[in-house]
Design a protein around this motif. Structure first.
Motif, mmCIF file in Angstrom:
data_model
loop_
_atom_site.group_PDB
_atom_site.id
_atom_site.type_symbol
_atom_site.label_atom_id
_atom_site.label_comp_id
_atom_site.label_asym_id
_atom_site.label_seq_id
_atom_site.Cartn_x
_atom_site.Cartn_y
_atom_site.Cartn_z
ATOM 1 N N GLU A 1 50.692 -80.588 46.645
ATOM 2 C CA GLU A 1 51.439 -81.722 45.913
ATOM 3 C C GLU A 1 52.373 -81.138 44.821
ATOM 4 O OE1 GLU A 1 50.354 -85.940 43.732
ATOM 5 O OE2 GLU A 1 48.761 -84.836 44.353
ATOM 6 N N CYS A 2 53.461 -82.021 44.595
ATOM 7 C CA CYS A 2 54.410 -81.740 43.386
ATOM 8 C C CYS A 2 54.782 -82.946 43.045
ATOM 9 C CB CYS A 2 55.514 -81.007 44.019
ATOM 10 S SG CYS A 2 56.998 -80.571 42.737
ATOM 11 N N ARG A 3 54.805 -82.983 41.762
ATOM 12 C CA ARG A 3 55.230 -84.604 40.817
ATOM 13 C C ARG A 3 56.134 -84.271 39.879
ATOM 14 N NH1 ARG A 3 50.248 -86.425 38.869
ATOM 15 N NH2 ARG A 3 49.384 -86.478 41.086
ATOM 16 N N ALA A 4 57.455 -84.795 39.848
ATOM 17 C CA ALA A 4 58.252 -84.730 38.726
ATOM 18 C C ALA A 4 58.912 -85.842 38.444
ATOM 19 C CB ALA A 4 59.506 -83.729 39.574
ATOM 20 N N TYR A 5 59.374 -85.995 37.308
ATOM 21 C CA TYR A 5 59.857 -87.392 36.847
ATOM 22 C C TYR A 5 60.916 -86.932 36.176
ATOM 23 C CZ TYR A 5 57.883 -85.891 32.303
ATOM 24 O OH TYR A 5 57.618 -85.333 30.974
#
Length: 146
Positions: free
Chosen positions: A58-62
């Protein structure tokens, strides 16, 4: 990516290992990793994305709502959202395939569907699960209000 053998840390060659190392430095780790990604991908770096989570799966960016990302309708431009999704998905895929020898990935198509205007901080989440057989793989990336 760099050697830190003097400190007793083996060579860091995988994105998630580098992220884990950098995130251990409060306040600066997330920013340094995000700046490194932006340096290697200047076009995607122009949106000012920040990575908050990165593992094999998983990768999460904002990204924050900025004036230069807005369109004439006072919302975040559709291509800035697509850019965030592409950056998050590509980072997730590259991190995942680093653990699978002989696997290569070539993006061939990006499809975006927009449900509503985006305002404020938006988050993109990509979850990778590689299939066992060769062939095409779709990587859905969800972009939503934080």
């Amino acid at each position: 990516l760099f050697k830190a053998a003097r400190n007793g840390i083996s060579s860091i060659t995988k994105f998630d290992e580098l992220f884990k190392l950098l995130i251990s430095f409060p306040l600066v780790g997330e920013r340094v990793f995000s700046m490194m990604v932006a340096m290697f991908s200047p076009y995607s770096g122009s949106i000012g994305a920040h990575f908050s989570h990165l593992t094999r799966e998983e990768c999460r960016a904002y990204m924050h709502d900025r004036a230069w990302l807005r369109n004439p309708f006072n919302s975040i431009h559709a291509l800035a959202l697509a850019n965030l999704a592409e950056l998050t998905g590509a980072t997730a895929m590259l991190t995942c395939i680093q653990y699978h020898k002989g696997v290569r990935a070539i993006p061939v198509k990006i499809v975006c569907e927009y449900a509503k205007k985006a305002r404020g901080t938006v988050t993109a989440i990509a979850k990778v699960k590689l299939p066992m057989e060769d062939g095409d793989y779709e990587l859905p990336v969800e972009v939503k209000d934080r």
